[in-house]
Design a protein around this motif. Structure first.
Motif, short mmCIF file in Angstrom:
data_model
loop_
_atom_site.label_atom_id
_atom_site.label_comp_id
_atom_site.label_asym_id
_atom_site.label_seq_id
_atom_site.Cartn_x
_atom_site.Cartn_y
_atom_site.Cartn_z
N GLY A 109 0.83 -1.21 0.00
CA GLY A 109 0.00 0.00 0.00
C GLY A 109 0.86 1.25 0.00
N ALA A 110 1.93 1.25 0.81
CA ALA A 110 2.80 2.43 0.89
C ALA A 110 3.52 2.66 -0.44
N ALA A 111 3.98 1.57 -1.05
CA ALA A 111 4.69 1.70 -2.32
C ALA A 111 3.77 2.27 -3.39
N LEU A 112 2.54 1.75 -3.44
CA LEU A 112 1.59 2.23 -4.44
C LEU A 112 1.22 3.69 -4.20
N ALA A 113 1.23 4.10 -2.94
CA ALA A 113 0.86 5.48 -2.62
C ALA A 113 1.93 6.46 -3.05
N ARG A 141 13.97 10.48 -0.08
CA ARG A 141 13.72 9.68 -1.29
C ARG A 141 12.48 8.83 -1.07
N GLN A 142 12.08 8.12 -2.15
CA GLN A 142 10.82 7.36 -2.10
C GLN A 142 10.74 6.42 -0.89
N LEU A 143 11.82 5.68 -0.66
CA LEU A 143 11.77 4.68 0.41
C LEU A 143 11.61 5.35 1.78
N THR A 144 12.40 6.40 2.00
CA THR A 144 12.30 7.13 3.26
C THR A 144 10.90 7.70 3.42
N ALA A 145 10.37 8.27 2.33
CA ALA A 145 9.04 8.86 2.38
C ALA A 145 8.01 7.79 2.75
N ALA A 146 8.12 6.62 2.12
CA ALA A 146 7.15 5.55 2.39
C ALA A 146 7.21 5.13 3.85
N LEU A 147 8.42 4.98 4.39
CA LEU A 147 8.56 4.57 5.79
C LEU A 147 8.02 5.65 6.73
N THR A 148 8.32 6.90 6.41
CA THR A 148 7.82 8.01 7.23
C THR A 148 6.29 8.02 7.25
#
Lengths: 234, 235
Positions: A48-52, A140-147
């Motif tokens: 879900g986070a990746a798709l967002a 970056r994308q990964l940090t944003a998704a985790l945040t």
């Protein structure tokens, strides 16, 4: 009418004296559904986070598909898992058909799309608010998704609990892949179906009362968590 | 890393031109205020400079210096975006992304919180702070990064006069500590108080660049003159 009152009285008596058969069924139900929801959350939340956060070709199609899969009929999931795990099926050699493992697999498949689709929506809404700020700070994308996963955690708890409710309440998938074997794969919903058809209403009713109580408790917990978090963290 | 040089910078979205051939060199030192009426393209120009948007034509260049220019600038938005964690943790988060040493993060964060007058609220959840406090926190988060350039997009647009004063004095302090300020506002008084030079935008074009005093005394363009008189250009 008399039958009904008697059945209720007997049901409460079963619950009251912690009937071992009833307890065994409830415990297995919880084991299967809790494991399934943990697996589904481990897959669904990152998805879900990746798709967002990610923008790529075909993303919209995946989102639509995922939303559609939320309405996956449990019996169909049960049938597909059955075909995969049956002796002639591609995974037949594992020999796990009619075991709790098979039921966990079926329920995981059933609720992963629910958790993924709902969390995608929640996280995407948050992303819309956070995007410029996080990009400005160099995320970056990964940090944003985790945040975002962390920042929407209280909403995500509600989603995961909704997934659990769905898993614990479905009967179609587990009855096909579990087989409703007494003491092995008999869970609350399959037992209710069986006992009702056998005419053993007290056990069926007792399980029904516990199931409904569980669902209400979970929902109450979910809204309490969310409300407390809202007050505390804004 | 300054000056920042824009050369025929254009930005269009869905065929609508928002920034129209802007060429300008923004040097270090003076506080630059971007002025213009709503829809003139102020915020978009700032986002292009900060790298949040990519120009559709033209170029934008920082003087080549040491390191990545993206890392040496920060931006504060009109509506502060706070993470669901404490005020302190919000600043630490920014420092972590900037690659600051873990042992130094909290020290620095406490320093800037002190500087913006929020030391007592360090452990409060950031999102329950008042609007003015959140904007001060946003400034602190940006300041902690030690940026060479700080972009501010209408930082006081949603605030009451008291909070606006607080924000303005923090901006002055950040400038005094050596950071270049580039800011949009539609508050003319604020432009006068905080600005050294004005870039005036109208319909995406840069129509005037003047020192603040001269801009308000004798604007060189009719658009700016009308804007100052509070007249709408299409009337």
């Amino acid at each position: 009418m008399n039958d009904l009152t008697q059945a209720f009285a007997a049901a409460f008596k079963l619950i009251g004296r912690l009937d071992p058969e009833l307890l065994g069924i409830v415990t297995l139900s919880l084991e299967v559904s809790v494991t399934a929801v943990m697996i589904a959350a481990a897959m669904g939340l990152p998805l879900g986070a990746a798709l967002a956060v990610e923008r790529f070709r075909g993303r919209q199609a995946i989102v639509v598909l995922l939303n559609a899969l939320m309405g996956l009929p449990p019996v169909v999931v049960g049938l597909v898992v059955y075909l995969l795990l049956s002796r002639a099926g591609p995974l037949g050699s594992l020999g796990i058909l009619f075991t709790p493992t098979a039921m966990i697999i079926a329920q995981s498949i059933l609720i992963t799309p629910i958790i993924a689709a709902l969390s995608r929506q929640t996280i995407e809404d948050a992303w819309r608010e956070y995007e410029e700020q996080l990009c400005s700070l160099g995320a970056r994308q990964l940090t944003a998704a985790l945040t975002l996963l962390w920042d929407t955690r209280y909403s995500l708890v509600t989603i995961v609990l909704a997934g659990f409710g769905r898993a614990a309440a479905e009967v179609g998938a587990v009855i096909i892949v579990g087989g409703n074997i007494d003491g092995v794969t008999r869970v609350m919903t399959t037992a209710i179906a069986l006992e009702t058809s056998k005419g053993d209403l007290p056990l069926a009713l007792g399980l029904g009362i516990i199931l409904v109580g569980l669902v209400i408790t979970l929902n109450a917990a979910a809204s309490l968590i969310k409300e407390a978090a809202q007050r505390r963290y804004g | 890393m300054l000056p920042l040089t824009l050369n025929n910078l254009c930005f269009a979205i869905d065929g609508r031109t928002i920034i129209d051939h802007v060429s300008v060199e923004i040097g270090s030192g003076p506080r630059t205020i971007i002025l213009g009426s709503n829809g003139a393209g102020k915020s978009i120009l700032m986002r292009l400079c900060h790298g949040l948007l990519r120009p559709t034509a033209g170029t934008l260049e920082w003087r080549s210096g040491n390191g990545d220019p993206r890392r040496r600038q920060a931006m504060v938005f009109q509506r502060p975006v706070m993470l669901r964690r404490s005020a302190l943790a919000n600043i630490v988060y920014g420092l972590k992304l900037a690659g600051i040493d873990p042992t130094e993060r909290e020290l620095r964060a406490r320093d800037v919180l002190e500087a913006v007058g929020l030391a007592a609220l360090a452990d409060q959840p950031a999102r329950v702070l008042s609007g003015g406090e959140q904007q001060r926190l946003a400034l602190a988060r940006a300041w902690a990064l030690g940026p060479e350039v700080l972009f501010l997009d209408e930082p006081t647009a949603n605030l009451d006069p008291g909070s606006t004063r607080d924000i303005e004095s923090i901006i002055s302090a950040i400038h005094a500590a050596g950071t270049k300020i580039i800011m949009t506002t539609h508050n003319l008084g604020q432009a006068r108080r905080l600005g050294d030079e004005i870039l005036f935008l109208s319909e995406g074009r840069l129509v005037e660049r003047s020192p603040v005093e001269r801009f308000f005394r004798e604007p060189a363009s009719t658009e700016a003159a009308q804007f100052i008189r509070g007249e709408l250009p299409w009337q």
